[in-house]
Each structure stands twice: as structure tokens, then as C-alpha cells.
Design a protein around this motif. Structure first.
Motif, mmCIF file in Angstrom:
data_model
loop_
_atom_site.group_PDB
_atom_site.id
_atom_site.type_symbol
_atom_site.label_atom_id
_atom_site.label_comp_id
_atom_site.label_asym_id
_atom_site.label_seq_id
_atom_site.Cartn_x
_atom_site.Cartn_y
_atom_site.Cartn_z
ATOM 1 N N ARG A 90 0.855 -1.189 0.000
ATOM 2 C CA ARG A 90 0.000 0.000 0.000
ATOM 3 C C ARG A 90 0.890 1.237 0.000
ATOM 4 O O ARG A 90 2.013 1.200 0.480
ATOM 5 C CB ARG A 90 -0.890 0.024 1.256
ATOM 6 C CG ARG A 90 -1.803 -1.156 1.371
ATOM 7 C CD ARG A 90 -2.021 -1.567 2.832
ATOM 8 N NE ARG A 90 -2.556 -0.506 3.668
ATOM 9 C CZ ARG A 90 -2.624 -0.591 5.001
ATOM 10 N NH1 ARG A 90 -2.185 -1.676 5.626
ATOM 11 N NH2 ARG A 90 -3.130 0.404 5.698
ATOM 12 N N LEU A 91 0.361 2.323 -0.530
ATOM 13 C CA LEU A 91 1.069 3.599 -0.515
ATOM 14 C C LEU A 91 0.354 4.529 0.453
ATOM 15 O O LEU A 91 -0.815 4.892 0.240
ATOM 16 C CB LEU A 91 1.098 4.218 -1.911
ATOM 17 C CG LEU A 91 1.754 5.599 -1.998
ATOM 18 C CD1 LEU A 91 3.252 5.509 -1.692
ATOM 19 C CD2 LEU A 91 1.513 6.229 -3.364
ATOM 20 N N LEU A 92 1.039 4.919 1.533
ATOM 21 C CA LEU A 92 0.497 5.869 2.497
ATOM 22 C C LEU A 92 1.013 7.253 2.130
ATOM 23 O O LEU A 92 2.212 7.445 1.915
ATOM 24 C CB LEU A 92 0.932 5.503 3.913
ATOM 25 C CG LEU A 92 0.659 4.051 4.339
ATOM 26 C CD1 LEU A 92 1.203 3.799 5.738
ATOM 27 C CD2 LEU A 92 -0.824 3.734 4.268
ATOM 28 N N THR A 115 -6.879 18.761 0.939
ATOM 29 C CA THR A 115 -8.222 18.575 1.494
ATOM 30 C C THR A 115 -8.830 17.248 1.052
ATOM 31 O O THR A 115 -9.901 16.866 1.525
ATOM 32 C CB THR A 115 -9.149 19.730 1.075
ATOM 33 O OG1 THR A 115 -9.149 19.830 -0.357
ATOM 34 C CG2 THR A 115 -8.673 21.046 1.668
ATOM 35 N N GLY A 116 -8.151 16.555 0.183
ATOM 36 C CA GLY A 116 -8.570 15.247 -0.310
ATOM 37 C C GLY A 116 -7.631 14.870 -1.439
ATOM 38 O O GLY A 116 -6.930 15.731 -1.984
ATOM 39 N N ILE A 117 -7.600 13.597 -1.764
ATOM 40 C CA ILE A 117 -6.725 13.150 -2.849
ATOM 41 C C ILE A 117 -7.395 11.979 -3.558
ATOM 42 O O ILE A 117 -7.856 11.035 -2.918
ATOM 43 C CB ILE A 117 -5.324 12.770 -2.304
ATOM 44 C CG1 ILE A 117 -4.377 12.413 -3.449
ATOM 45 C CG2 ILE A 117 -5.396 11.678 -1.273
ATOM 46 C CD1 ILE A 117 -2.922 12.307 -3.013
ATOM 47 N N GLY A 118 -7.471 12.040 -4.883
ATOM 48 C CA GLY A 118 -8.199 11.013 -5.616
ATOM 49 C C GLY A 118 -9.635 10.952 -5.124
ATOM 50 O O GLY A 118 -10.298 11.984 -4.973
ATOM 51 N N ASP A 119 -10.127 9.743 -4.820
ATOM 52 C CA ASP A 119 -11.480 9.574 -4.284
ATOM 53 C C ASP A 119 -11.518 9.652 -2.764
ATOM 54 O O ASP A 119 -12.588 9.535 -2.165
ATOM 55 C CB ASP A 119 -12.054 8.223 -4.725
ATOM 56 C CG ASP A 119 -12.251 8.144 -6.237
ATOM 57 O OD1 ASP A 119 -12.565 9.190 -6.839
ATOM 58 O OD2 ASP A 119 -12.079 7.051 -6.805
ATOM 59 N N ALA A 120 -10.368 9.811 -2.136
ATOM 60 C CA ALA A 120 -10.322 9.906 -0.676
ATOM 61 C C ALA A 120 -10.635 11.333 -0.247
ATOM 62 O O ALA A 120 -10.110 12.285 -0.810
ATOM 63 C CB ALA A 120 -8.956 9.498 -0.152
ATOM 64 N N THR A 121 -11.482 11.474 0.755
ATOM 65 C CA THR A 121 -11.898 12.795 1.220
ATOM 66 C C THR A 121 -11.232 13.195 2.535
ATOM 67 O O THR A 121 -11.487 14.282 3.038
ATOM 68 C CB THR A 121 -13.421 12.838 1.397
ATOM 69 O OG1 THR A 121 -13.818 11.805 2.321
ATOM 70 C CG2 THR A 121 -14.136 12.613 0.071
ATOM 71 N N SER A 122 -10.380 12.339 3.091
ATOM 72 C CA SER A 122 -9.728 12.692 4.357
ATOM 73 C C SER A 122 -8.691 13.777 4.133
ATOM 74 O O SER A 122 -7.990 13.800 3.120
ATOM 75 C CB SER A 122 -9.091 11.456 5.000
ATOM 76 O OG SER A 122 -8.266 10.764 4.086
ATOM 77 N N SER A 154 -9.865 6.728 2.484
ATOM 78 C CA SER A 154 -9.791 7.798 3.475
ATOM 79 C C SER A 154 -9.408 7.266 4.850
ATOM 80 O O SER A 154 -9.689 6.118 5.196
ATOM 81 C CB SER A 154 -11.147 8.506 3.582
ATOM 82 O OG SER A 154 -11.481 9.145 2.375
ATOM 83 N N PHE A 155 -8.788 8.111 5.644
ATOM 84 C CA PHE A 155 -8.530 7.851 7.057
ATOM 85 C C PHE A 155 -9.528 8.691 7.850
ATOM 86 O O PHE A 155 -9.183 9.714 8.440
ATOM 87 C CB PHE A 155 -7.104 8.262 7.431
ATOM 88 C CG PHE A 155 -6.029 7.301 7.007
ATOM 89 C CD1 PHE A 155 -6.105 6.610 5.806
ATOM 90 C CD2 PHE A 155 -4.929 7.089 7.799
ATOM 91 C CE1 PHE A 155 -5.109 5.725 5.407
ATOM 92 C CE2 PHE A 155 -3.913 6.212 7.423
ATOM 93 C CZ PHE A 155 -4.013 5.524 6.220
ATOM 94 N N GLY A 156 -10.792 8.254 7.863
ATOM 95 C CA GLY A 156 -11.834 9.039 8.500
ATOM 96 C C GLY A 156 -11.886 10.416 7.873
ATOM 97 O O GLY A 156 -11.853 10.558 6.650
ATOM 98 N N ALA A 157 -11.941 11.439 8.720
ATOM 99 C CA ALA A 157 -11.930 12.811 8.228
ATOM 100 C C ALA A 157 -10.515 13.346 8.080
ATOM 101 O O ALA A 157 -10.313 14.475 7.642
ATOM 102 C CB ALA A 157 -12.723 13.710 9.163
ATOM 103 N N GLY A 158 -9.510 12.546 8.471
ATOM 104 C CA GLY A 158 -8.128 12.983 8.399
ATOM 105 C C GLY A 158 -7.731 13.827 9.589
ATOM 106 O O GLY A 158 -8.324 13.742 10.666
ATOM 107 N N VAL A 159 -6.704 14.656 9.408
ATOM 108 C CA VAL A 159 -6.213 15.528 10.478
ATOM 109 C C VAL A 159 -6.253 16.965 9.994
ATOM 110 O O VAL A 159 -6.073 17.235 8.803
ATOM 111 C CB VAL A 159 -4.791 15.127 10.928
ATOM 112 C CG1 VAL A 159 -4.772 13.703 11.450
ATOM 113 C CG2 VAL A 159 -3.781 15.280 9.800
#
Length: 268
Positions: free
Chosen positions: A133-135, A141-148, A162-167
């Protein structure tokens, strides 16, 4: 008889030349050392932000990166791919290829080549290959389809997770370090919240949600933590902070799983 004299080994001229700017990231892949940063040349050769050392000489990756701040801040590998993150808009040069802060360098047949990942413009500050996996961490504010916010994962099937809502923070925020810890992920950076919890500077993602490591670290002069690593069952954090949880630590702290410890006098 006296002790035999020792000759000082002189580095090759190309290594002594180094780079003409700042190096932010190093990554070893196979038998070469990759260096990323804000520089134009490596060993006197045009490189533009990224080059590799083969033990004898510096070699460019085509013409490197350009656009934005022309800088590479993070390097890692997943399988046979070298992933490059930073603040740039294009990679290659033969021809230039669109790459909005995140790209990969790989071999196709006998030819090495660049390819930008299909994302909106991001500023990437941390990359980590983990279980295929690539972390990815940085300022977005988001990347690709991830919104975290500021942190996400590209799965082995090339899906953004996504990692939830992120930091995040009320003002400027970013992730500058990512480190696996068993099945969990620690991240460090400049942030006040992880998910909907107040967890400043360093936080732990369990896969189901965010948790605090003893209250995190203070953010110092808008720095937080810049480096996180794991040794055995301990997590070590470095940065521009003065406290971790309730104790004074002066920029360097150790998380035991039960609490924070100062690392001697820290790094004043």
C-alpha cells in the motif's frame, strides 16, 4: 613494530560535488540511493529535484521535476515503483508529463519512465510503502477519491482510501511523517485534530478511527512533529515541540504505549 598507517579514503569526485541545494528525502531502492529535494544539479549534472547515486556517480531521472516550488519532499517504493511526492506540476522532460505533486518512476521493458498519478494538485510531505500500500501525507483537502484531509492511502488495487476525516487545524495543517505500528498507522505533523477529536501533533489510526497517544504533542512555533519512527514496541517522535502529554521533552519524545518519556535533554 608500530601500528600500520591508515589511509583516509577519498570519496569519488562526483560524490564530493553533492547537490547544489537542499535534500529533504532519501530512499534506498535496490542498489541505488535516491535523493529528493530543492536542487538543480547533482554531481554537476542537471537533475531538478531528484537524482540517484549508484556508488560511483549521480544519475538524473530524465530532467526531474518542475513547476510549483520545484521540490521533492518525500520518496518511497512499493513493489518495483519509486513514488515521488512534493510540490511540483510536471515530471520527466522527454517529454514533460503532468504530475500534480505525486508521481511514480518505474521500468517498462528496458525503459525507465515517469507517470503522474491522477489526482488534483496536492503538496505531498510524507510517503510510506506498507504491505503493498502507498500511504500519503501532506497538505491537501482530499486526494483522488479519498476525502480525508492531509492523509490517505492508495490500496494495492489502486483505490484511494480515506482515514476518516483525516487531520486538521483551524489554520495551516499538514502531515509530515507516517509510520506503521503493527496494523495501525502513526502520523505526525502540524495539526490540532484527528477526526473529530483534539489530538495535536501526533495521532494513531487504527483502521476504525483515530486515537490519541497520551494527548499528543504541542505544536511549538507552527511545527508540531516532523519525524516519527518505530523501534520494537516504542514510538519515537522528533519535532519543534516542547511537551508531549503532561511532560516537558524539548523536541524529542518516546511513546511507550502507556505514556510519554523525555529523551534525555532532547534536541534544543
Amino acid at each position: 613494530p608500530g601500528r600500520p598507517s591508515r589511509r583516509r579514503r577519498t570519496p569519488p569526485a562526483a560524490w564530493r560535488g553533492g547537490v547544489d541545494g537542499t535534500v529533504y528525502a532519501l530512499h534506498r531502492f535496490e542498489d541505488e540511493l535516491y535523493a529528493g529535494g530543492a536542487f538543480k544539479t547533482a554531481g554537476g549534472t542537471d537533475a531538478n529535484g531528484i537524482a540517484r547515486w549508484d556508488g560511483q556517480k549521480w544519475k538524473p531521472l530524465e530532467r526531474g521535476v518542475r513547476g510549483g516550488f520545484n521540490a521533492v519532499y518525500a520518496l518511497t517504493s512499493v513493489g518495483t515503483n519509486i513514488y515521488v511526492g512534493g510540490d511540483f506540476t510536471e515530471v520527466g522532460g522527454d517529454p514533460w508529463t503532468t504530475a500534480r505533486g505525486l508521481a511514480r518512476w518505474f521500468k517498462e521493458g528496458n525503459k525507465e519512465k515517469w507517470r503522474g498519478l491522477e489526482v488534483e494538485q496536492v503538496s505531498v510531505r510524507a510517503l510510506r510503502g506498507f504491505n503493498n500500500r502507498l500511504l500519503v501525507g501532506g497538505r491537501f483537502t482530499g486526494i483522488g477519491d479519498a476525502t480525508s484531509q492531509n492523509i490517505a492511502e492508495l490500496s494495492p488495487t489502486k483505490e484511494w482510501i480515506s482515514f476518516g476525516a483525516g487531520v486538521s487545524s483551524v489554520n495551516l495543517s499538514d502531515v509530515s511523517a507516517i509510520e506503521p505500528f503493527g496494523a495501525d498507522i502513526f502520523c505526525g505533523g502540524l495539526f490540532e485534530q484527528a477526526g473529530n477529536q483534539r489530538i495535536p501533533g501526533v495521532a494513531r489510526w487504527t483502521g476504525a478511527g483515530w486515537s490519541s497517544a497520551g494527548g499528543g504533542v504541542d505544536l511549538g512555533f507552527n511545527q508540531g512533529s516532523q519525524a516519527v519512527t518505530v523501534v520494537g514496541s516504542r514510538v519515537y517522535v522528533l519535532g519543534g515541540f516542547q511537551s508531549a502529554g503532561p511532560i516537558r521533552v524539548n523536541g524529542a519524545a518516546e511513546w511507550t504505549g502507556a505514556g510519554w518519556l523525555a529523551m534525555a535533554d532532547g534536541v534544543p
